[in-house]
Scaffold this motif. Sequence first.
Motif, PDB file in Angstrom:
ATOM      1  N   ALA A  43     -10.632 -41.256  -7.182  1.00  0.00           N
ATOM      2  CA  ALA A  43     -10.162 -40.068  -7.905  1.00  0.00           C
ATOM      3  C   ALA A  43      -8.980 -40.499  -8.754  1.00  0.00           C
ATOM      4  O   ALA A  43      -7.830 -40.212  -8.441  1.00  0.00           O
ATOM      5  CB  ALA A  43      -9.786 -38.972  -6.925  1.00  0.00           C
ATOM      6  N   CYS A  45      -7.689 -39.678 -11.542  1.00  0.00           N
ATOM      7  CA  CYS A  45      -6.786 -38.664 -12.091  1.00  0.00           C
ATOM      8  C   CYS A  45      -5.754 -38.227 -11.054  1.00  0.00           C
ATOM      9  O   CYS A  45      -4.764 -37.583 -11.388  1.00  0.00           O
ATOM     10  CB  CYS A  45      -7.560 -37.448 -12.584  1.00  0.00           C
ATOM     11  SG  CYS A  45      -8.791 -37.855 -13.832  1.00  0.00           S
ATOM     12  N   GLY A  46      -5.997 -38.591  -9.793  1.00  0.00           N
ATOM     13  CA  GLY A  46      -5.064 -38.228  -8.735  1.00  0.00           C
ATOM     14  C   GLY A  46      -3.950 -39.243  -8.523  1.00  0.00           C
ATOM     15  O   GLY A  46      -3.013 -38.969  -7.761  1.00  0.00           O
ATOM     16  N   TYR A  49      -0.297 -38.163  -8.558  1.00  0.00           N
ATOM     17  CA  TYR A  49       0.119 -37.266  -7.483  1.00  0.00           C
ATOM     18  C   TYR A  49       0.315 -38.023  -6.175  1.00  0.00           C
ATOM     19  O   TYR A  49       1.105 -37.640  -5.331  1.00  0.00           O
ATOM     20  CB  TYR A  49      -0.873 -36.101  -7.389  1.00  0.00           C
ATOM     21  CG  TYR A  49      -0.981 -35.487  -8.748  1.00  0.00           C
ATOM     22  CD1 TYR A  49       0.046 -34.679  -9.226  1.00  0.00           C
ATOM     23  CD2 TYR A  49      -2.015 -35.838  -9.622  1.00  0.00           C
ATOM     24  CE1 TYR A  49       0.025 -34.203 -10.521  1.00  0.00           C
ATOM     25  CE2 TYR A  49      -2.045 -35.356 -10.921  1.00  0.00           C
ATOM     26  CZ  TYR A  49      -1.026 -34.541 -11.364  1.00  0.00           C
ATOM     27  OH  TYR A  49      -1.028 -34.093 -12.645  1.00  0.00           O
ATOM     28  N   LYS A  60      -7.206 -40.558   0.706  1.00  0.00           N
ATOM     29  CA  LYS A  60      -7.644 -39.269   0.173  1.00  0.00           C
ATOM     30  C   LYS A  60      -8.190 -39.396  -1.246  1.00  0.00           C
ATOM     31  O   LYS A  60      -8.970 -38.559  -1.695  1.00  0.00           O
ATOM     32  CB  LYS A  60      -6.486 -38.272   0.198  1.00  0.00           C
ATOM     33  CG  LYS A  60      -6.197 -37.760   1.588  1.00  0.00           C
ATOM     34  CD  LYS A  60      -5.317 -36.530   1.544  1.00  0.00           C
ATOM     35  CE  LYS A  60      -5.116 -35.986   2.959  1.00  0.00           C
ATOM     36  NZ  LYS A  60      -4.144 -34.885   2.987  1.00  0.00           N
ATOM     37  N   LEU A  61      -7.765 -40.449  -1.933  1.00  0.00           N
ATOM     38  CA  LEU A  61      -8.273 -40.688  -3.296  1.00  0.00           C
ATOM     39  C   LEU A  61      -9.688 -41.267  -3.280  1.00  0.00           C
ATOM     40  O   LEU A  61     -10.341 -41.360  -4.306  1.00  0.00           O
ATOM     41  CB  LEU A  61      -7.337 -41.639  -4.045  1.00  0.00           C
ATOM     42  CG  LEU A  61      -5.953 -41.074  -4.383  1.00  0.00           C
ATOM     43  CD1 LEU A  61      -4.993 -42.181  -4.789  1.00  0.00           C
ATOM     44  CD2 LEU A  61      -6.073 -40.036  -5.505  1.00  0.00           C
ATOM     45  N   GLU A 173       2.301 -37.325 -16.943  1.00  0.00           N
ATOM     46  CA  GLU A 173       2.059 -37.196 -15.504  1.00  0.00           C
ATOM     47  C   GLU A 173       2.810 -38.280 -14.720  1.00  0.00           C
ATOM     48  O   GLU A 173       3.330 -38.028 -13.630  1.00  0.00           O
ATOM     49  CB  GLU A 173       0.554 -37.288 -15.219  1.00  0.00           C
ATOM     50  CG  GLU A 173      -0.211 -36.067 -15.734  1.00  0.00           C
ATOM     51  CD  GLU A 173      -1.730 -36.185 -15.591  1.00  0.00           C
ATOM     52  OE1 GLU A 173      -2.414 -35.172 -15.736  1.00  0.00           O
ATOM     53  OE2 GLU A 173      -2.228 -37.310 -15.338  1.00  0.00           O
ATOM     54  N   GLY A 310     -11.944 -37.484 -17.041  1.00  0.00           N
ATOM     55  CA  GLY A 310     -12.703 -37.612 -15.802  1.00  0.00           C
ATOM     56  C   GLY A 310     -13.810 -36.585 -15.643  1.00  0.00           C
ATOM     57  O   GLY A 310     -14.864 -36.862 -15.078  1.00  0.00           O
ATOM     58  N   ASP A 311     -13.564 -35.362 -16.124  1.00  0.00           N
ATOM     59  CA  ASP A 311     -14.600 -34.328 -15.968  1.00  0.00           C
ATOM     60  C   ASP A 311     -15.809 -34.634 -16.838  1.00  0.00           C
ATOM     61  O   ASP A 311     -16.955 -34.523 -16.396  1.00  0.00           O
ATOM     62  CB  ASP A 311     -14.025 -32.931 -16.255  1.00  0.00           C
ATOM     63  CG  ASP A 311     -13.380 -32.812 -17.626  1.00  0.00           C
ATOM     64  OD1 ASP A 311     -12.951 -33.844 -18.185  1.00  0.00           O
ATOM     65  OD2 ASP A 311     -13.314 -31.692 -18.159  1.00  0.00           O
ATOM     66  N   LEU A 312     -15.548 -35.074 -18.070  1.00  0.00           N
ATOM     67  CA  LEU A 312     -16.667 -35.398 -18.967  1.00  0.00           C
ATOM     68  C   LEU A 312     -17.444 -36.596 -18.440  1.00  0.00           C
ATOM     69  O   LEU A 312     -18.676 -36.631 -18.518  1.00  0.00           O
ATOM     70  CB  LEU A 312     -16.158 -35.676 -20.377  1.00  0.00           C
ATOM     71  CG  LEU A 312     -15.408 -34.517 -21.044  1.00  0.00           C
ATOM     72  CD1 LEU A 312     -14.947 -34.915 -22.431  1.00  0.00           C
ATOM     73  CD2 LEU A 312     -16.280 -33.267 -21.109  1.00  0.00           C
ATOM     74  N   GLY A 339      -8.139 -30.406 -22.660  1.00  0.00           N
ATOM     75  CA  GLY A 339      -7.270 -31.244 -21.828  1.00  0.00           C
ATOM     76  C   GLY A 339      -6.128 -30.430 -21.269  1.00  0.00           C
ATOM     77  O   GLY A 339      -5.692 -29.447 -21.882  1.00  0.00           O
ATOM     78  N   ILE A 340      -5.665 -30.835 -20.113  1.00  0.00           N
ATOM     79  CA  ILE A 340      -4.540 -30.115 -19.495  1.00  0.00           C
ATOM     80  C   ILE A 340      -3.705 -31.110 -18.706  1.00  0.00           C
ATOM     81  O   ILE A 340      -4.230 -32.126 -18.222  1.00  0.00           O
ATOM     82  CB  ILE A 340      -5.041 -28.978 -18.572  1.00  0.00           C
ATOM     83  CG1 ILE A 340      -3.894 -28.050 -18.119  1.00  0.00           C
ATOM     84  CG2 ILE A 340      -5.770 -29.533 -17.353  1.00  0.00           C
ATOM     85  CD1 ILE A 340      -4.363 -26.776 -17.433  1.00  0.00           C
ATOM     86  N   CYS A 341      -2.421 -30.859 -18.597  1.00  0.00           N
ATOM     87  CA  CYS A 341      -1.619 -31.636 -17.656  1.00  0.00           C
ATOM     88  C   CYS A 341      -0.528 -30.743 -17.081  1.00  0.00           C
ATOM     89  O   CYS A 341      -0.185 -29.703 -17.641  1.00  0.00           O
ATOM     90  CB  CYS A 341      -1.011 -32.878 -18.306  1.00  0.00           C
ATOM     91  SG  CYS A 341       0.212 -32.543 -19.568  1.00  0.00           S
ATOM     92  N   LYS A 342      -0.051 -31.174 -15.929  1.00  0.00           N
ATOM     93  CA  LYS A 342       1.063 -30.496 -15.271  1.00  0.00           C
ATOM     94  C   LYS A 342       2.318 -31.291 -15.547  1.00  0.00           C
ATOM     95  O   LYS A 342       2.300 -32.524 -15.507  1.00  0.00           O
ATOM     96  CB  LYS A 342       0.780 -30.481 -13.772  1.00  0.00           C
ATOM     97  CG  LYS A 342       1.941 -30.059 -12.880  1.00  0.00           C
ATOM     98  CD  LYS A 342       1.491 -29.959 -11.432  1.00  0.00           C
ATOM     99  CE  LYS A 342       2.553 -30.447 -10.457  1.00  0.00           C
ATOM    100  NZ  LYS A 342       3.902 -29.968 -10.721  1.00  0.00           N
TER     101      LYS A 342
END
Lengths: 563, 563
Positions: A43, A45-46, A49, A60-61, A173, A310-312, A339-342
């Motif tokens: 994962a 994109c994780g 985090y 967990k990744l 990020e 990652g979603d695409l 696209g989005i980011c925190k």
Amino acid sequence: MMAKKIIVIGGSAAGPKAAARARRMDENAEITIFQKSPDLSMASCGYPYFVGGFFDDRNKLLCTPTGAVRDPKFYWNAKGILAKVNTEVTKIDIKNKKIEFKDLTSGEQGSQEYDKLIITTGATANMPPIPGTNLNGITTLQSMQDADYLRKIRDEGKIKKAVVIGGGLIGIETLEALHLAGIELTMIELLPQLLTFLDWKMAKLVENYLKTKANVITKNGVAEFLGKDGKLSGVKLQNGTEIPCELAVVAIGVKPNVKLAKEAGLKIGALGGILVDEHMQTSTSDVYAAGDCCEIKNIITGNSVLAPYGDLANLEGRVAGENVIKGNVATFPGTQQTGICKLFDYGIGITGLSESKAKEAGMDFEKVVNASPDKPGFMDGKLLITKLLAEKTTGKILGAQCLGPGDVSKQLAIWATAIKGGLTVDDMVNADFPYAPPFSLAIDHSIASAHILQNKMHGIFNGISSLELKEKLDNKEDLFILDVRGADEYEQTRLGIGETLIPIGMLRKRLNELPEDKNKEIITYCKISLRGYEAAVLLQAHGYTNVKVLEGGVAAWPFEKEK
Amino acid sequence: MMAKKIIVIGGSAAGPKAAARARRMDENAEITIFQKSPDLSMASCGYPYFVGGFFDDRNKLLCTPTGAVRDPKFYWNAKGILAKVNTEVTKIDIKNKKIEFKDLTSGEQGSQEYDKLIITTGATANMPPIPGTNLNGITTLQSMQDADYLRKIRDEGKIKKAVVIGGGLIGIETLEALHLAGIELTMIELLPQLLTFLDWKMAKLVENYLKTKANVITKNGVAEFLGKDGKLSGVKLQNGTEIPCELAVVAIGVKPNVKLAKEAGLKIGALGGILVDEHMQTSTSDVYAAGDCCEIKNIITGNSVLAPYGDLANLEGRVAGENVIKGNVATFPGTQQTGICKLFDYGIGITGLSESKAKEAGMDFEKVVNASPDKPGFMDGKLLITKLLAEKTTGKILGAQCLGPGDVSKQLAIWATAIKGGLTVDDMVNADFPYAPPFSLAIDHSIASAHILQNKMHGIFNGISSLELKEKLDNKEDLFILDVRGADEYEQTRLGIGETLIPIGMLRKRLNELPEDKNKEIITYCKISLRGYEAAVLLQAHGYTNVKVLEGGVAAWPFEKEK
């Protein structure tokens, strides 16, 4: 019938998804994933985090939701897929339909035949071509190993100063992650703005927020990494400034990994990605590609783009996995480049076209900025700033940018769906969304954005952007600027651009304080410019011919304010 | 030209919105709002949160975002709208275009002429026609005064036991509020399920959750309120059971307030609401209506419905307010009957048609249940259960129900937009939504729901609902039920319906434990039925002809489980 032989090159996102989809389409196919790195289906994109300490267990990744690590054993037992990790594919032989590979642990080489091949080789993080890149303390955040390296730095707590080079999604990020690790940070961006998928003003609002957490340098690249005894001690910028730091994370974008494909004779696009059609098929039959190594189509402009998300990758992999078994029955229509980011308390993102992209594409559009909360004040609603674009002739939504501490994700999902459905501003003004105070305002922020844009397109609302106003101020144009907020709000913050304060509730009585010349240009605003809009309507009704509302008001003003 | 005279009857949601919109369209119009109650523009959907202690200042329900109380003075100063509160309109005289009114404070009567009239008289909460309704301790939660009354009960902390009569949206929200006030609660619903806008199974999942917080009684109405000395002491149910309580909140729906409209000769629909066209114009020109007092159109079925929601009231009011000034230029297309409520940690809602509504409308549809998280496990993702319906012939999305501790609001907003845009399942499988781990899974829950429904419509996924399975079990049909979760998961919870456990990772090796008869009906599942789906594909490839996947797996099983 012989079992179909499927080879997948690459085991991060698109590859495993393609393999799993192929398996579900055909239980008897022989499916092999070749993966250069030791991990599978990470994962990725994780990573930020994990580095930032949102969770501590790196597994967990690599796990399914029920906690099974997605290693070769899992792939074999649960899915009947052979996953060869630490194994690099060195050649694709299109003519003989086979690949050559090398076991990176043993050094052993081999070859394997395929009926259908899926290339999901991903992308590699760019490194600037400058001196010092071999120093210790310079990294990207692209692999599980990078994540482990940065997490260790967090856990050890020794490093005090770091720079992040590149203000894109990954840079933003990563900066948050390292900030949460207690490190003093400087963000360095070569271009005039962060997050270039946003328009300048929206990016400036992000920059203003980021500056409350870190140093931000724009329009200045890194010229050299400085070091001592093989260890990073700082960076030297193009303007000569030196910034001491013990860690530098480079996040200046990625390049599609197309070496294998290119050498095999597959067509590569102008942007450097593997060319695929809507079936994710490459220029050669029996060979498909998916994920970050491909160019895909922007469904609004029809242009090819690189969209390493990652979603695409997962969706493209699903299409490729179905098509290698069933023939070209599944299609991938392309991307809206959502696209989005925190960034700490902020969500920041876009779907569809920004203003600059719409201009590039030669679109005739109208735009508006809406600053207003996501929920009622009594439910602790948070501010959202949305910039919405629609085509002038058809009213079709072209793009939406949204940012702020409010629920950005929902807003972008709404606009992404609206764009997909070809919905217009007129459709969206009466959208029927889930309303209850814990979730939204009675008129959802998205609908309010559509209302303002409709008012603008109908000529009822005459808006001016903060950028346009700034230009007029810089050119010393003769303006009357009217702030219609309350005196208490004015005391707290003001734009300080020569404005006159007349609270909206007093405006009808104090019209005599307005310019005598009814043709003089007047700019009205309030905190979010709803009262500003009411003031403009009032002034127009009293004969003023050139009244504009500052869109988004004080909340969306990207320049310095007086406090 | 004379200033246009606009009268608005009703000052809660639709009325003030219509008046404000009319003002923005015409600064010179004379606009009057007549409001029977003392308050104006109350955020009535916020009452349960005031009662529940989410905030303490009741004025927040009456304030603009910047804290100005929306009283008559505010309306006059900021908007130039005359608001007459505590003033009841007693008659509409269509012929002479005037209304008669009575000042409820002074008792004075008067009349006022209009050019255009907007009726926004709202709705009144139903009371059951049973003995004892005049006892102290019985209330609804529909007015600011009701909210004050219940908030006082919270603050005093004297009442120990209460019942909520009616398990609709307001009943659910009120129950949460009173539970947070420390009161022991019983929910009493006459029908076989709570939240009748949901299908039975989805409502049952809500009921199961609610039972962890309160007593829940269904299929049993209240026959009588019991009291002593004029004070409520309990309720007697239709089956004779008596439940002691000091407080009863009645939330059994609302009835449109159409007395004035009816007496004036306006057409009233079969459902009891004022009939309006797409311009919100009543059967008489110059008279418009908006909000809870109207019948509007369901845009999917074309049928008239009552949809007393605060968001629609605002949108309808906006259309009416524009049309009274500009002529019938604005239209309100109707509703998808989107609704949502919060129940402690759960969000619960629907947009479009439920299965039962789709059947009523004679639709030919396919449906599926998806249970899966909203975000990755490492970002503390929470479960969502979605039931999705699409038309069989066209694939068009017809409706979505969603509930759980995850981000329900975003899911419903996505599906609401998809329905509005006429999007199909095939469109939604490749939707491009904002993805980053703090906001969603790489494949968003909504897209995963579309994937499963597409698989089902393509005949790849053969699903069975928990209700269908329960029926087979009750009929003692000969089934082989296969749980493919891990042994540890099985230890924690199991369905206890005669299932055999073979974890998915062992299934390929333990096929010999499956029935010899390849035509025997097999049901597979796991926690959310992704592994269950993989198991079904595997068994089908090994010649089993009648394998079905239990949709939503253990997570969406509404019946008792073994623990």
